[in-house]
Design an enzyme around this catalytic site. Structure first.
Site, short mmCIF file in Angstrom:
data_model
loop_
_atom_site.label_atom_id
_atom_site.label_comp_id
_atom_site.label_asym_id
_atom_site.label_seq_id
_atom_site.Cartn_x
_atom_site.Cartn_y
_atom_site.Cartn_z
CE1 TYR A 66 -3.28 -2.76 0.11
CE2 TYR A 66 -3.85 -2.14 2.34
CZ TYR A 66 -4.06 -2.92 1.23
OH TYR A 66 -5.07 -3.86 1.25
CD GLN A 191 -7.80 -7.67 3.88
OE1 GLN A 191 -7.39 -6.76 3.16
NE2 GLN A 191 -7.39 -7.83 5.13
CB SER A 305 -10.20 10.42 2.01
OG SER A 305 -11.55 10.83 1.80
CG ASN A 313 -17.97 4.71 6.13
OD1 ASN A 313 -18.84 4.99 5.30
ND2 ASN A 313 -16.68 4.75 5.85
#
Length: 356
Positions: A66, A191, A305, A313
């Site tokens: 990432y 995952q 972000s 959420n």
């Protein structure tokens, strides 16, 4: 047997066991893909992680690949600066895509698993991670080597558990067979991508594994890269994830303009209406709660972000108890994509009189 059951609450967030392990993880966790260390750097990362932690999210998921390692760097820095006790966190990272281009700087060879783990820990400024994931399966490496290497990492104390990410059911099954035959540690979770438009793997392919091994999932891309939020119902607004070229999601922009993509948007419009009129919530909260409702989901990974997105959420927690069988049936009618169950081989089914 399903291991993903509510155990206790911390600031109203349910905790579930991660697969077959005794590790308890929050139903909603924070992920670093595309954001932390990538499009979000510096103080905003601290704001996001602090907001998440203050609201009961103590699990953070990242990977060596990432933002080319910067996600791990930013997460490690922020945890240090916030002074959060390490034992109060569940940190997970993933190995497969190394940061260099050498022949042994990626994949799942014993060499990369061991060296990659050490490098991830250095970037995180931590002595261990709670779970280390194999980010993909490596078909060029014997399964015995993979299982032995992750077993070694755990015995060294660099991780407590290991798990898989985007592995097929057959590959997960093979890992369990190898671990069982050699008395080694098997993976505890998978995952995988799981959302209203991506259901086959989580809801069909893995079904035998849930029952056989108590497998749990850490679900990502639950909002289908933002499509299920409804923000693309009337086009692609500036500043959204799909409008940023650096995210590498051009393929999704093109896909939305295909007949299939337009059909998805039509369905999202209907889901938006259902969410707003019958549940008094947002389509995003509905989509998150829908995946969280699955008993095999150990945790839903949230991307954010900005801090406000974390709180938005988490409204999914309010939606969960409202997802009655009637509402779920209405959602299935809109989606019209429920996976067909795997066939059961063996004796033919009995008729209503108990005869074959």
């Amino acid at each position: 047997m399903s291991q993903a059951r509510i155990e206790f609450d911390l600031k109203d967030i349910p905790f579930r066991r991660l697969g077959s392990s005794g590790l308890r993880v929050p139903l909603f966790s924070l992920g670093g893909w595309l954001t932390l260390g990538g499009t979000v750097k510096g103080d905003p990362v601290k704001d996001i992680i602090k907001t998440a932690f203050d609201n009961g999210i103590n699990m953070i998921d990242t990977a060596e690949g990432y933002a080319k390692g910067q996600s791990e760097v930013e997460i490690g820095r922020v945890v240090k600066e916030l002074g959060i006790r390490r034992s109060d966190l569940v940190i997970t990272t993933k190995l497969f895509w190394g940061l260099r281009t050498g022949p042994n700087d990626g994949g799942l060879s014993r060499k990369h698993i061991i060296e990659g783990t050490q490098e991830s820990l250095a970037r995180l400024q931590m002595d261990y991670v709670d779970v280390i994931f194999a980010h993909r399966c490596d078909v060029n490496v014997p399964m015995e080597e993979i299982v032995r290497a992750f077993n070694f990492v755990i015995e060294k104390g660099w991780a407590f558990y290991w798990a898989t990410s985007e592995w097929s059911a057959r590959e997960i099954e093979e890992a369990h067979h190898v671990a069982s035959s050699l008395n080694l540690i098997a993976p505890i979770a998978e995952q995988c991508q799981h959302n209203m438009f991506h259901r086959e793997q989580a809801e069909k392919e893995y079904t035998p594994l849930y029952k056989k091994y108590g497998l749990g999932t850490t679900a990502y891309s639950v909002l289908a890269s933002g499509i299920l939020t409804g923000k693309y119902n009337d086009g692609i607004p500036q500043g959204t994830r799909l409008s940023i070229p650096e995210n590498g999601l051009d393929y999704m922009v093109k896909a939305l303009n295909t007949p299939e993509g337009k059909e998805k948007i039509r369905k999202v419009r209907e889901l938006t209406k259902l969410a707003e009129e019958e549940l008094q919530t947002t389509p995003a909260a509905l989509a998150l709660a829908w995946v969280a409702r699955n008993p095999n989901t150990s945790t839903v990974i949230l991307g954010a972000s900005r801090p406000e997105q974390v709180l938005e959420n988490l409204k999914a927690l309010e939606v969960l108890p409202r997802l009655t069988e009637d509402i779920m049936s209405k959602i299935e009618v809109i989606l019209d994509n429920k996976p067909v169950p795997l066939p059961v081989y063996g004796r033919p089914p009995l008729d209503k009189f108990g005869r074959q």
